[in-house]
Design a protein around this motif. Structure first.
Motif, short mmCIF file in Angstrom:
data_model
loop_
_atom_site.label_atom_id
_atom_site.label_comp_id
_atom_site.label_asym_id
_atom_site.label_seq_id
_atom_site.Cartn_x
_atom_site.Cartn_y
_atom_site.Cartn_z
N LEU E 193 16.18 5.94 -2.20
CA LEU E 193 15.18 6.07 -1.01
C LEU E 193 13.75 6.01 -1.36
CD1 LEU E 193 16.87 8.08 1.74
CD2 LEU E 193 16.26 5.75 1.92
N GLY E 194 13.42 6.92 -2.35
CA GLY E 194 12.25 7.38 -2.91
C GLY E 194 11.93 6.00 -3.78
N ALA E 195 12.57 5.54 -4.44
CA ALA E 195 12.13 4.52 -5.58
C ALA E 195 11.69 3.08 -4.73
CB ALA E 195 13.23 4.06 -6.49
N MET E 196 12.24 2.96 -3.29
CA MET E 196 12.09 1.78 -2.60
C MET E 196 10.51 1.68 -1.90
SD MET E 196 14.60 -0.36 -3.04
CE MET E 196 16.23 -0.86 -2.50
N GLY E 197 10.11 3.10 -1.92
CA GLY E 197 8.87 3.16 -1.48
C GLY E 197 8.44 3.11 0.10
N HIS E 198 9.66 3.41 0.94
CA HIS E 198 9.53 3.46 2.40
C HIS E 198 9.58 5.03 2.93
CE1 HIS E 198 9.71 -0.65 3.52
NE2 HIS E 198 10.36 -0.82 2.33
N SER E 199 9.08 5.18 4.13
CA SER E 199 9.19 6.38 4.70
C SER E 199 10.52 6.73 4.43
CB SER E 199 9.07 6.19 6.24
OG SER E 199 7.72 6.43 6.63
N PRO E 200 10.81 8.12 4.30
CA PRO E 200 9.62 9.24 4.18
C PRO E 200 9.19 9.52 3.01
CG PRO E 200 12.15 10.25 4.53
CD PRO E 200 12.29 8.62 4.49
N PHE E 201 9.26 8.71 1.87
CA PHE E 201 8.75 9.02 0.69
C PHE E 201 7.51 8.20 0.23
CE2 PHE E 201 13.32 10.07 0.78
CZ PHE E 201 13.04 11.45 0.65
N ASN E 202 6.69 7.88 1.30
CA ASN E 202 5.68 6.97 0.80
C ASN E 202 4.33 7.31 1.09
OD1 ASN E 202 5.66 7.01 3.65
ND2 ASN E 202 5.40 4.77 3.80
N LEU E 203 4.11 8.55 0.67
CA LEU E 203 3.02 9.18 0.81
C LEU E 203 2.05 8.64 -0.11
CD1 LEU E 203 1.84 11.48 2.54
CD2 LEU E 203 1.90 12.85 0.70
N VAL E 204 2.56 8.09 -1.16
CA VAL E 204 1.54 7.58 -2.10
C VAL E 204 0.60 6.42 -1.33
CG1 VAL E 204 1.54 6.31 -4.45
CG2 VAL E 204 3.53 7.86 -3.74
N LYS E 205 0.94 5.78 -0.63
CA LYS E 205 0.39 4.59 -0.12
C LYS E 205 -0.22 5.02 1.17
CE LYS E 205 1.95 0.81 -2.77
NZ LYS E 205 2.49 -0.69 -2.60
N ALA E 206 0.05 6.08 1.96
CA ALA E 206 -0.18 6.47 3.17
C ALA E 206 -1.48 6.05 3.68
CB ALA E 206 -0.22 7.88 3.34
N PRO E 207 -1.47 4.97 4.60
CA PRO E 207 -2.81 4.49 4.98
C PRO E 207 -3.41 5.37 6.10
CG PRO E 207 -0.94 3.05 5.49
CD PRO E 207 -0.31 4.17 4.84
N ASN E 208 -2.69 6.18 6.56
CA ASN E 208 -3.20 7.26 7.25
C ASN E 208 -4.11 8.24 6.99
OD1 ASN E 208 -2.10 5.79 9.37
ND2 ASN E 208 -0.65 7.28 10.02
N GLU E 209 -3.79 8.64 5.67
CA GLU E 209 -4.41 9.73 4.90
C GLU E 209 -5.37 9.50 3.75
OE1 GLU E 209 -0.63 11.47 3.82
OE2 GLU E 209 -0.31 11.43 6.20
N ILE E 210 -4.80 8.60 3.03
CA ILE E 210 -5.57 7.97 1.86
C ILE E 210 -5.67 6.71 1.60
CG2 ILE E 210 -5.85 10.43 0.46
CD1 ILE E 210 -3.30 9.18 -0.94
N PRO E 211 -6.40 5.88 2.51
CA PRO E 211 -6.33 4.58 2.63
C PRO E 211 -6.45 4.01 1.20
CG PRO E 211 -8.35 5.13 3.57
CD PRO E 211 -7.57 6.49 3.40
N ILE E 212 -5.65 3.21 0.55
CA ILE E 212 -4.22 3.06 0.87
C ILE E 212 -3.66 3.46 -0.51
CG2 ILE E 212 -4.09 1.29 2.82
CD1 ILE E 212 -3.96 -0.64 0.52
N GLY E 213 -4.18 4.66 -1.15
CA GLY E 213 -3.76 5.41 -2.35
C GLY E 213 -4.07 4.25 -3.41
N PRO E 214 -3.36 4.22 -4.47
CA PRO E 214 -3.82 3.87 -5.72
C PRO E 214 -4.36 2.32 -5.70
CG PRO E 214 -1.74 4.79 -5.92
CD PRO E 214 -1.98 4.81 -4.39
N PRO E 215 -3.78 1.36 -5.02
CA PRO E 215 -4.56 0.00 -4.84
C PRO E 215 -5.93 -0.09 -4.11
CG PRO E 215 -2.35 -0.03 -3.97
CD PRO E 215 -2.77 1.45 -4.00
N THR E 216 -6.39 1.13 -3.70
CA THR E 216 -7.51 1.08 -2.98
C THR E 216 -8.67 0.13 -3.36
OG1 THR E 216 -7.24 3.52 -2.10
CG2 THR E 216 -9.34 2.44 -1.74
N GLU E 217 -8.87 0.27 -4.60
CA GLU E 217 -9.97 -0.61 -5.22
C GLU E 217 -9.51 -2.11 -5.44
OE1 GLU E 217 -13.79 0.15 -6.17
OE2 GLU E 217 -13.17 1.24 -4.31
N TYR E 218 -8.33 -2.30 -5.36
CA TYR E 218 -7.96 -3.56 -6.10
C TYR E 218 -8.12 -4.78 -5.09
CZ TYR E 218 -6.18 -1.49 -10.31
OH TYR E 218 -6.25 -1.20 -11.51
#
Lengths: 240, 398, 211, 599, 302
Positions: E193-218
């Motif tokens: 569940l976590g590895a697939m990157g969906h809720s509830p474990f997708n805080l990494v890319k959370a567009p609501n909080e830190i748009p959109i996480g690591p790939p922001t600049e890409y």
């Protein structure tokens, strides 16, 4: 580091800031944007000029389309995949949620919302822009990769709308950013917005979505207009 | 949670010290703290507002809200406009529930010019209907929107769809989707169209189903509970300290509702009791709003049943171009979806108001309260907090 | 149906006066109590649950504290300012709400427009500093000691006079700064018709040249 | 956390099998019937009054001239141009539109790449939505932005008023006047229509502000006879009043009278208010022939400019037709005196009972004075010249009305027939009714006119009031013969009138002899218009000046007679006949004289 | 089979996996849209997005690692493919799997994340930095129980070769590890569940909080690479779980069906739950899956 060196650095910094001040008297710099020295963990002193260190110092360049056939294909792809920056600049942004939800569902037409300017192609200026927002809008717009498009919603972007006499909002968006499509309404209905996307797609397919190049071409003019109204221009000229 | 689970105490040694004045001493160059700006270009922040956060790890040690990105100077602009011209301008002060502004401008001008007794009965019922519809459409976004801040998007999809149906009804009744410009000084601008009540009833039935669905989806959701319970607690003591109103106060157990306390229009003819909760956290606020959603649907049904079939819609007022109001001042308030929403209106005997000052609930919720609540929360919860307080930036800066 | 509705309306107009009278009575008692201690002027009962009084600038913090601590006005609603440029005064209005009796009182304080300064009440309610910060930006009023008073509130880099003062002309400023789209002209029907229909006639009447 | 909380949320998956609720083709979906979309203006109904411009809080509307639309009385020729860079679609412009020509359709899609395109003239510039019928329209009458109904002016009951010559219209109270003034939308359509171009919206505004002195100053800018004009003006302004298109037109005349009535009858007060206490003289002298409205107006404005004025009047009192042509019940003599006394107080010298051409020649005047203004008016009755009209019991209305004023004995007979449908005919009809009432105790007057009732030139309320007073009015018949029996007048034979004008718009009535009626009468009064008496002009003068095909003296824009620079002519003999044209002529002639003498 | 054939097959397989990954993401976005009551994107939208991104004219870099980040990620995805037997019993589609490839696969899962960390860090955007620090923390929390489960399987089958594990499950549905070793299966599935990157474990890319996480600049080509490597990663992770727990696939149809269902499982959960905060999700992984993983190992260790 000897006292001499520090004195030298300080005088250099002073000279730089004086030079900046002479460039534009109106410029005022926030405390966090001022020249400063930071002590690195290893004890060495790093000199920081936030306004010029964090950003690119290059002028924007025109990206002319090269191969006509390839460009035509790419234009088709661009028109069918419009990523919109999720920046609600004004009250028109209240009509964006209906567009991304079941009733109007703009995903069907290849239009999607994007959270970061780096990945967006289209900027919806949803109505009035206060000068304070315009400053952020310019930065966001300049961060968007070319080709990029601007959709202006409502009366406010055309001639000031109902805030024509406000001290806080601009009257004409096209003075500060090149606009591709205007949609009439206060605010335009989601249906009209979809029609606006349709028009934008048509323009892109016809190869007319080159306003980003227009911005680069008339860069000095746009910058002059922007600086005229943004009194505290504490950001670099080039935000790429 | 991890700390409580593993039995750790949070490490506060890295936290900034407070100085003698009670301010935090934050030295940004010490590499301990990060400055993070959330907004204005941020999809999660409602409206267009910025939060300047100083972070220590994921936790916020200091938060400042910055407003003014939507400032249009309404209060200045209305001073330049005739009384009737003020109402299309003023309603744009808050896009979430514009009808409340319409009513306030109308009520203030009527009261100061002495026409408040002459507003026809039918107009008052229609005003109430449009105000409740506005509350309904706001709640349809707000309740699932709270789950949306934790990225539970399905409820938002349904809610926005149903809100759109209400907007369709608004369009029939008032002629516009969002900025209705319906409540005009002296009355309203149109009667109910034919068959309106039936279509409204159809929509309300759909909303009834949605209310049940949303309870299963949000309030019986383990993860939502984990996130929302205990987050952003408002204690009853804080209510008066910060001037907290509306659902935020009611969720903390302080029952304040202008509709009950100082009834306006015909609210004392309706049978309702504002819902309350005692916990005062995000979950309780959402729960109160959900119950209010049920209540609003019920109120709309009551209004439609009790209102007369037809009648006069506007009092005979002076010519709008020549309308002058004698010198005076008043404060009229109503209960919007976000709480007590008031307008301070001063006239000086000319044909334009002297001063108009809007007191939106967000003014206190969005700045003083939010800034204090941000401290020691996680950045992931920032905009959940903001949404749970129902901060609407345009109503702060106007 | 119609009958039931009429019954409801009757109920409304029979019941309402009770709360009206109750509120009015309570407010009258309150004002009586206040006048024993303080000098109130310009008392105006605007509505059954809203009244305004003017108090002296020096006494105003005392009165507001008294209202909060002894009269139960625990909910601070609004701090606003009105520019009476003709009298050279700024009127500060502190609006307080009494949640138990459900009525409001507006305390007006007149301050000098040339030298606008007022005691800061930020320690009494936690949200007051926001109002004071806004009024400082909008009217130039100084509240000594109020937190973050000098910070920008809604405007950025504002160099003109405070924007809510009556003598700041927003239209003139907007036209000077934001250039409206050119090419618009309008005609006054009266003058236009006269020019069209009677092209040779003098437009304005002449009066005695000696005046 | 309980196990239920983990599994209940999965119920949302039940919606995956349902059909989406999405609108299939959202672009161009029809909006609600009342939706406020784009503007459309019915340019034929629009009169360009500009109330839409006045109420627009965004200054989105401009009034611009439109090709193909001519400026005419009651239509400014301007049309609203809407700037969609300003509009907020509040539809206040539609709600206030006086003619209900402006509306919003429910079309809403307009996408463009050029921001300058969003400015258009609704109804003129062709748009896709011109044919759309749904949308926001001016609401029904019980919702109106201005008062639709005129304030009723108190007046005597018909039974009371027909027995005396007392003024029967009582005037507005302050509340009434202010409420009536409140209805004005200040469009200014009336200003150009008024021959004197009075500042109507401005003085109505003065009433709203309850500033009578300011109102008085505005009145005297263009009209030195407000009391008179406020009573008997033909109020062309009210005919074109924009709010008359939906609702009653504003009672502009009564409001003018209200202002004048509020100022006490005292020339000193007048002079204080108007600032005319001590006028400097410039030493030049002007002679004015005739003290009718044009003469008085010219005298007033010339006096203000410092000229020494002498007015020559052949009758014993000043006022001309106002005094000698209009019955007292409409215009009391003390009100005429009020206006004239003020003019006299400016130093104007009145010489009564002097007939120019008889007692003093025009040439003499031209030598004694720097310029001469002649406003001698229409004082000759015009005859129908039908058989029998030379009977002794056939009278001219002008003569009778003059005799009533001067106090000469007036023949009153039990049955009277009046020929004519104008205001003068109504005056004599109603005067005769009063005289009959006095003499016989009953009214039996019949008035007949060529025109149908809808086209009768008399004011509407004159006809209504005449009927209320017991007079019979039979429109649509043309007199053919005065029936005589043994030389004694028996009645008037009339035929039904089919048409008045022929194809060339020339006066050429056609009658149907089959529809013949005979009105019994002891006395017939002809009131079909008046003629001018130019006998005071010598042949020498006549040879120098020009006459047009209607026999009127040709004048330029300054009312200077062509060929004789010192002679200025105005009043009914140039334009009219009515009082307001006379006032306007007099004013302009005064300006012309000033220009002529001072360059 | 010569190395050239092998290379050809590998490239073909990569193409199939890439396109299947893109189609699958489109299908799932449509399914999620259906739950919300709308139609959603057209099926071909991911390809157009990819072409569009490759056609973006502006490419600006924040430094060398900014370039290398997407490349590392792509390498991680391709590495997963290279050493993973996609179809069982077919030498051509077994790619370069070998004895002990299980360890390499676990390494490649982390490899992409590390690449992103370097690139995103160079990007300089605070959202990237916060996102990647969250991502690494969460990845560690996921990796631990997942490794436990995988080790339990390795102990059970006494091998570190995926092909061997798949081979051991052939014969009957009941031979699948999920039935033979349910505790390890559940551990892996929960970690998945976590590895697939969906809720509830997708805080990494959370567009609501830190748009959109690591790939922001890409943006532009970088984003195109990230998109295609994401498509491959999604399929290959599903293939890994299919191989480990659900008996592998013997033909393309079976593989498509099984990966679809495995992926559907994470979407099924993701739609109905909001996301955890980072410390909540870490705590969750350390609580339930980790305990199960320890139990699974202990069960086969003794």
């Amino acid at each position: 580091m000897s006292d001499l060196n520090i004195n030298q650095k300080v005088s250099e910094m002073l000279q730089r800031s004086e030079a900046n001040a002479q460039q534009d008297e109106k410029t005022f710099v926030r405390p966090e944007d001022e020249l400063r020295e930071v002590v690195a963990p290893d004890g060495s002193i790093i000199k920081i000029n936030p306004l010029y260190d964090y950003y690119s110092g290059e002028r924007p360049q025109e990206d002319k389309p090269k191969n006509a056939i390839v460009e035509k294909f790419l234009n088709w792809a661009r028109s069918e995949s419009i990523w919109v920056l999720g920046f609600g600049t004004g009250c028109g942004s209240i009509e964006i949620p209906p567009l991304v939800t079941p009733r109007y569902d703009m995903f069907r037409f290849g239009v999607q919302m994007r959270a970061t300017p780096r990945q967006s192609n289209a900027f919806i200026i949803s109505g009035y822009l206060s000068v304070k927002t315009l400053k952020r809008v310019i930065r966001s717009y300049e961060q968007m990769p070319s080709p990029k498009y601007v959709i202006a919603l409502g009366s406010c972007t055309i001639n000031g709308g109902m805030y024509y006499d406000s001290y806080s909002t601009i009257n004409r968006l096209d003075k500060y950013l090149p606009v591709d499509v205007y949609i009439a309404g206060c605010m335009p209905r989601p249906e009209a917005l979809l029609a606006g996307f349709g028009e934008l797609k048509r323009l892109i397919k016809e190869g007319k979505g080159e306003k980003a190049n227009e911005y680069a071409r008339n860069f000095d003019e746009y910058k002059a207009n922007q600086k005229k109204i943004i009194k505290d221009w504490n950001m670099p000229d080039y935000n790429w | 949670m991890i700390n409580s689970f593993l039995g750790f105490k949070p490490d506060r040694s890295l936290y900034p010290k407070t100085n003698a004045e009670g301010k935090l001493e934050i030295d940004l160059s010490s590499h301990q703290y990060t400055k993070l700006w959330l907004g204005p270009n941020h999809p999660g922040v409602t409206g267009n507002m910025a939060m300047e956060l100083t972070l220590n790890g994921d936790e916020i040690v200091e938060g400042k809200t910055h407003v003014g990105y939507l400032h249009r100077g309404f209060e200045k602009l209305i001073e330049r406009r005739l009384f009737v011209q003020g109402f299309p301008t003023s309603i744009r002060m808050c896009v979430a529930e514009p009808d409340t502004n319409e009513y306030l401008i109308a009520a203030c001008t009527e009261e100061l010019s002495g026409y408040d007794k002459q507003v026809p009965e039918m107009a008052k019922w229609l005003r109430m209907l449009s105000l409740e519809m506005a509350r309904l459409q706001g709640l349809l976004r707000g309740v699932p929107g709270q789950a949306g801040t934790f990225s539970l998007g399905i409820g938002v999809q349904w809610g926005t769809y149903l809100r759109d149906l209400i907007l369709d009804r608004f369009e029939e009744l008032t002629g516009a989707r969002v900025y209705h410009m319906y409540i005009i000084p002296g009355g309203v601008r149109g009667l109910l169209p034919d068959g309106f009540k039936d279509r409204m009833e159809d929509n309300l039935k759909e909303i009834d189903q949605f209310i049940i669905k949303i309870r299963k989806l949000i309030f019986n959701n383990a993860v939502f509970k984990t996130r929302a319970v205990g987050l952003g607690v408002i204690t009853p003591k804080m209510v008066d300290q910060y001037g907290i109103v509306g659902t935020n106060a009611r969720a903390a157990g302080v029952k304040r509702d202008v509709r009950k306390d100082n009834p306006y229009l015909f609210y004392d003819l309706l049978d309702f009791d504002p819902p309350t909760a005692t916990e005062g956290d995000v979950y309780a606020r959402t729960w109160v709003r959900w119950q209010e959603l049920i209540q609003t649907v019920d109120l709309i049904r009551q209004i439609m049943a009790k209102m007369p079939e037809k009648g006069e819609i506007r009092a005979q007022m002076p010519n709008v171009l020549n309308w002058r109001i004698p010198q005076g001042e008043t404060y009229v308030k109503l209960e919007s979806g976000r709480g007590e929403y008031g307008l301070y209106y001063v006239t000086d005997g000319s044909d334009k108001p002297r001063r108009v000052n809007l007191r939106g609930p967000s003014y206190t919720h969005g700045i003083a309260l939010l800034e204090d609540m941000l401290v020691n929360t996680n950045i992931a919860d920032v905009h959940a907090l903001m949404v749970s307080l129902q901060v609407c930036p345009p109503e702060i800066e106007r | 149906m119609e009958h039931a509705r009429l019954q409801l309306v009757n109920k409304l107009f029979n019941d309402r006066p009770k709360s009206y009278k109750y509120n009015l009575f309570q407010m009258k008692l309150l004002i009586d109590r206040l006048t024993q201690h303080y000098n109130l002027t310009d008392y105006k009962q605007q509505r059954h649950n809203l009244a305004f009084v003017t108090v002296d600038k020096q006494l105003s913090p005392d009165i507001i504290t008294h209202l909060r601590d002894y009269e139960g006005f625990s909910h601070f609603v609004l701090l606003s300012c009105v520019d009476w440029i003709e009298d050279d005064k700024l009127q500060l209005t502190y609006l307080l709400n009494q949640p138990n009796h459900k009525y409001e009182i507006g305390v007006r304080v007149l301050i000098d427009r040339k030298n606008p300064e007022m005691v800061s009440l930020h320690k009494m309610w936690k949200q007051i500093w926001t109002y004071q910060r806004e009024l400082h930006e909008a009217f130039g009023i100084i509240f000594p000691g109020s937190p973050r008073l000098e910070e920008n509130f809604v405007l950025e880099g504002w160099t003109e006079k405070p924007h809510m003062l009556r003598d700041f002309d927003t239209k003139e400023y907007a036209e000077r700064t934001y250039f409206p789209r050119p090419g618009r002209t309008s005609n006054d029907p009266a003058t236009y018709m006269r020019e069209k229909l009677y092209p040779n006639q003098p437009v304005t009447a002449k009066t005695n040249k000696n005046d | 956390m309980n196990i239920k909380d983990i599994f209940t949320p999965f119920t949302v998956w039940s919606s995956v099998l349902k059909d989406p609720v999405t609108i299939k083709n959202p672009i161009g979906r029809e909006a609600a019937p009342r939706y406020r979309g784009f503007h459309y203006n019915d340019i034929n109904a629009c009169i360009g009054c500009g109330t839409c411009e006045a109420i627009c809080e965004n200054q989105a509307i401009d009034l611009v001239p439109v090709e193909g639309i001519v400026t005419k009385s009651g239509d400014s020729g301007l049309r609203p141009m809407v700037d969609y860079g300003r509009c907020c679609w509040c539809a206040l412009c539609v709600d206030i539109c006086t003619t209900a020509s402006l509306r919003l359709t429910n079309a809403y899609t307009w996408v463009d790449t050029d921001p300058d395109n969003f400015r258009f003239i609704p109804g003129v510039d062709k748009k896709d939505w011109d044919e759309v019928q749904l949308g926001w329209r001016k609401p029904e009458p019980n919702y109106s932005f201005y008062g639709l109904h005129r304030q009723h002016m108190g007046e005597l009951h018909a039974e009371d008023r027909k027995s005396s010559f007392i003024e029967f219209v009582q005037g507005y109270s302050k509340e009434q006047a202010q409420q009536e003034a409140d209805r004005c939308v200040s469009c200014g359509i009336c200003v150009a229509t008024c021959p004197a171009h009075m500042g109507i919206p401005e003085y109505i505004k003065a009433i709203r502000n309850d500033d009578m002195e300011e109102g008085m100053r505005i009145l005297y800018e263009t009209n030195p006879l407000p009391e008179i004009c406020g009573r008997i003006c033909t109020h062309k302004c009210e005919d074109v009043c924009s709010i008359g298109h939906h609702g009653d037109p504003l009672s502009i005349r009564w409001l003018k009278r209200y202002i004048a009535d509020q100022i006490p009858t005292d020339v000193n007060t007048y002079q204080d208010i108007l600032g005319t206490g001590n006028l400097a003289k410039n030493g030049k002298k002007i002679a004015i022939v005739g003290s009718g409205p044009s003469g008085l107006s010219a005298a007033h404005y010339l006096a203000l400019l410092g000229y020494s004025i002498t007015v020559f009047e052949k009758l014993p009192a000043a006022g001309g037709m106002m005094r000698y042509g209009i019955p007292e019940y409409r215009l009391p003599y003390d009100q005429i005196d009020k206006d004239i006394n003020y003019i006299a107080s400016l130093g104007v010298e009145f010489k009564y009972n002097i007939t120019v051409g008889k007692d003093i020649t025009l040439d003499q005047l031209s030598k004694d004075f720097d310029a001469v203004f002649s406003g001698t008016g229409l004082h000759l009755g015009r005859s129908t010249r039908i058989p029998g009209s030379d009977n002794e019991n056939v009278y001219q209305s002008v003569d009778l009305l003059r005799d009533i004023v001067t106090g000469k004995p007036v023949p009153v007979m039990p049955k009277v027939v009046v020929i004519g449908g104008g205001n003068v005919a109504m005056d004599i009809t109603r005067s005769m009714a009063r005289l009959q009432m006095e003499k016989y105790g009953k009214v039996d007057v019949l008035a007949t006119s060529l025109e149908d009732e809808d086209f009768m030139p008399a004011d509407r309320e004159e006809i209504v009031e005449a009927r209320e007073e017991g007079c019979t009015i039979v429109p649509g018949y043309g007199p053919q013969e005065v029936v005589l029996e043994n030389g004694k007048l028996k009645g008037l034979k009339v035929w039904k009138c089919l048409s008045i004008f022929d194809e060339n718009k020339a006066f050429n009535p056609k009658f149907d002899s089959a529809q013949e009626r005979i009105f019994e009468a002891d006395m017939v009064i002809e009131s079909i218009g008046q003629g001018m008496d130019l006998s005071y002009l010598t042949e020498e003068i006549k040879s120098k000046i020009e006459f047009n095909n209607r026999g009127r003296i040709v004048v330029d824009a300054d009312y200077q007679a062509k060929g004789l620079p010192w002679l200025f002519v105005g009043g009914d003999i140039i334009e009219g006949p009515d009082v307001i044209h006379g006032i306007a002529n007099g004013h302009r002639a005064a300006m012309g004289i000033d220009r002529f003498l001072n360059g | 089979m010569s190395i050239y054939y092998k290379l050809g097959y590998t490239l073909l397989g990569l193409l199939i996996v890439l396109n299947w990954g893109m189609l699958m993401s489109a299908i799932f976005r449509k399914i999620v849209a259906r739950v919300g009551g709308r139609y959603g994107i057209p099926y071909y939208q991911p390809w157009i997005d990819l072409i569009k991104n490759l056609g973006i004219r502006t490419t600006l870099s924040h430094g060398i690692m900014f370039y290398l980040g997407p490349v590392f990620r792509f390498t991680g995805a391709v590495g997963l493919f290279l050493f993973m037997p996609v179809l069982f019993g077919n030498e051509a589609w077994a790619n370069f799997s070998f004895q002990g490839d299980l360890v390499l696969i676990l390494y490649f899962q982390l490899f992409g994340m590390l690449g992103m960390a370097l690139g995103a860090g160079e990007g300089g955007h605070p959202h990237s930095a916060i996102g990647i620090s969250r991502g690494l923390a969460q990845h560690a929390a996921i990796e631990l129980p997942m490794t436990m489960g995988i080790i339990a399987l390795a102990i059970q089958y006494q091998t570190l070769s995926i092909s061997d594990i798949v081979a051991a499950q052939q014969g009957s549905v009941l031979n699948w590890s999920i039935f033979t070793n349910p505790i390890a299966g559940v551990t892996i599935l929960l970690a998945a569940l976590g590895a697939m990157g969906h809720s509830p474990f997708n805080l990494v890319k959370a567009p609501n909080e830190i748009p959109i996480g690591p790939p922001t600049e890409y943006h532009s080509t970088f984003l195109g690479i990230l998109m295609s490597s994401g498509a491959i990663l999604h399929v290959m992770e599903a293939v890994l779980f299919m191989n480990l727990l659900f008996g592998g696939a013997s033909n393309w149809f079976e593989m498509i069906l099984k990966t679809f269902l495995i992926y559907f499982y994470s979407v099924f959960v993701g739609v109905v739950y909001p996301r955890f905060r980072i410390e909540q999700s870490v705590a969750w992984f350390f609580k339930i899956p980790l305990l199960l993983g320890i139990i699974a190992i202990l069960m086969y260790s003794f």
